[in-house]
Design an enzyme around this catalytic site. Structure first.
Site, short mmCIF file in Angstrom:
data_model
loop_
_atom_site.label_atom_id
_atom_site.label_comp_id
_atom_site.label_asym_id
_atom_site.label_seq_id
_atom_site.Cartn_x
_atom_site.Cartn_y
_atom_site.Cartn_z
CB CYS A 172 -0.89 0.00 1.23
SG CYS A 172 -1.91 1.50 1.36
CG ASP A 174 -0.36 3.89 5.41
OD1 ASP A 174 0.62 4.19 6.12
OD2 ASP A 174 -1.53 4.05 5.77
CG HIS A 241 -1.42 -1.01 5.92
ND1 HIS A 241 -1.93 -0.04 6.74
CD2 HIS A 241 -1.68 -0.59 4.65
CE1 HIS A 241 -2.46 0.93 6.01
NE2 HIS A 241 -2.31 0.62 4.75
CB CYS A 252 -5.64 -0.10 4.58
SG CYS A 252 -5.25 0.48 2.93
ZN LIG Z 1 -3.22 1.38 3.06
#
Ligand SMILES: [Zn+2]
Length: 506
Positions: A172, A174, A241, A252
């Site tokens: 991701c 992130d 995650h 997420c």
């Molecule tokens: Zn994420």
């Protein structure tokens, strides 16, 4: 289930411990939510050392983290000290000198020109220093080969011996996964052919097929990384995650903090990728896929071990943190055997099953690698990071940057055009605004485009792409709270070359 297994093991030592490790696999395989079982277990805070946790790598990563943190932490004090002096005679020269000596950033004196009726835009200067520091750290060229050797064997030789020739990793976007390769999975870049991040790890299946084709062409034409007739596979790893500390809010963002949704959506894409390669290139063109979850509070991983047929399930995973505790105190070989036992049980196959041998080895490899990170988080953060949420310094758009990695360093969204990646960018801007806007800070955005110097016109095309991204981002967020810099970079990712800054103001 698990609590009973744990009780039995405490009672009767080694034999029960083996039974418990087998059950780790079996019970979790039956449980709808393996992560929930993990969440229920308290974090063990110890200063102890697991014999499979690589202390040398952890110490080097710790030094690197401190250097990165210190570089960014120095920015605000320097600008605070300069701010009251901005109307003094000779200020631009003084400011440029101090920024050069204290932040090691070369900025023109004109950047510090201030008049009483046009004072310095300190928010923009701050963002400029953040982007400059990030670029300086890229050029710093940290040693990313820390995990290159495992038991004296190179990662390339190892993964090939176990049936793989290249890895394509999609986490991701992130920022809490900013250290996923170097810190969390501890996989050296020599075996990572691609790493591209997307919000929610929602990768484009066609892009991944092209990655596979590109690697296979290299094998056919140049026997790189190995000849095409060697029976090895390309492995696609998807990383989602979740947050064990605050699952409903700090998971997420792209999946509404719903861990099962994040894992399920990624698993579906991995299956689509596998099916697409098979359809396009025949059944012999097998690829391997692996789903991994990261607990962003502890950096522990959940490895969704494929079964005998290569199938994975959202609710069937081995947790590195639990496995670490189960094997702590064991001798090295005993601990390795215990991991092998747990992985085989999770796969539902015998420990000597030849068809799943390579994938089971790889699952054990990443679980063991992650022990070092689990231990480091315990040692330095009491088992959980004090901040469960976001703290990214900047957004990186365009081509991936892996040279400098650390949790919460950058929100990375790979895209060629903003139209292609607008949803990812929106998530990133929302995330950074949430923690920078209350401090009155602009959002630093770095557009990063690579070119291949061997290809005529590649540099010019990358420059056009970078400028296009830069202006499209500025148009998409007219609020004026973004600082958008763009850089070009030569090379194929294996070598670092100086960065050319196109322009710095949005
Ligand atoms: Zn994420």
């Amino acid at each position: 289930m698990r609590p009973q297994a744990l009780y039995e093991a405490r009672r009767s030592g080694a034999a029960a411990r083996r039974l418990r490790l087998e059950r780790l696999g079996r019970d979790w395989g039956n449980a709808a939510a393996a992560p929930a079982a993990d969440r229920a277990s308290p974090v063990t805070v110890t200063g102890g050392h697991h014999l499979l946790a690589d202390n040398a790598v952890s110490a080097a990563l710790r030094r690197r983290a401190e250097e990165i943190d210190a570089a960014f932490a120095a920015i605000e004090p320097v600008l605070r000290a300069l701010a009251p002096l901005q109307f003094e005679p000779g200020f631009p020269e003084l400011a440029a000198r101090r920024v050069s000596s204290e932040l090691r950033l070369e900025m023109p004196e004109s950047a510090f020109a201030a008049r009483w009726n046009a004072p310095l835009d300190l928010s923009t200067l701050h963002a400029r220093c953040v982007v400059g520091t990030f670029c300086r750290l890229i050029e710093r060229a940290f040693d990313r080969g820390l995990a290159e050797l495992s038991e004296g064997e190179s990662a390339e030789a190892l993964i090939r011996r176990w049936g793989f020739h290249a890895l394509d990793i999609t986490p991701c976007a992130d920022g809490r996964l900013s250290g996923v390769i170097d810190n969390i999975l501890r996989i050296p870049p020599t075996v990572v052919a691609y790493r591209q991040s997307y919000a929610g790890a929602n990768f484009d299946v066609s892009d991944s097929v092209r990655h596979w084709e590109s690697v296979e062409l290299g094998r056919c034409r140049a026997a790189h990384p190995n000849p095409a007739d060697e029976p090895t596979r390309f492995m696609k790893i998807g990383v989602y995650h979740f947050s064990s500390a605050d699952p409903a809010h700090e998971g997420c963002a792209a999946h509404g903090s719903d861990e099962k949704r994040a894992a399920g959506s990624l698993l579906k894409r991995l299956e689509q990728f596998e099916a697409a390669v098979r359809k396009l290139h025949g059944a012999g063109a097998g690829v391997a896929t692996l789903l991994i979850g990261v607990d962003t509070d502890t950096d522990a991983i959940h490895v969704h071990v494929p079964d005998g047929a290569g199938r994975m399930e959202v609710g069937r995973a081995l947790c590195s943190r639990v496995l670490y505790d189960e094997t702590a105190g064991m001798a090295r070989e005993e601990a390795k055997e215990a991991i092998r036992t747990a992985v085989a049980a999770m796969a539902g196959v015998a420990a000597d099953d030849p068809t799943t041998e390579g994938m089971r080895w790889f699952c054990g490899y990443v679980l063991k690698n992650n022990f070092g990170q689990v231990e480091a988080v315990r040692r330095h953060h009491g088992g959980r990071y004090p901040e469960a949420g976001h703290g990214e310094k900047l957004i990186v758009v365009g081509d991936a940057v892996d040279d400098v990695q650390l949790r919460n360093l950058a929100y990375q969204a790979q895209m060629r055009t903003v139209e292609e990646g607008d949803a990812d960018l929106d998530v990133g801007v929302k995330v950074l605004r949430h923690h920078l806007a209350p401090r009155g800070l602009k959002l630093p955005v770095l557009v990063h485009c690579r070119y291949d110097e061997r290809v005529p016109g590649s540099a010019a095309a990358a420059a056009v792409q970078a400028r296009r991204l830069q202006s499209a981002i500025a148009r998409r967020y007219p609020e004026g709270d973004l600082y958008i810099a763009a850089v070009l970079r030569a090379g194929d990712g294996s070598a670092l070359t100086p960065i050319e800054t196109l322009e710095c103001d949005a």
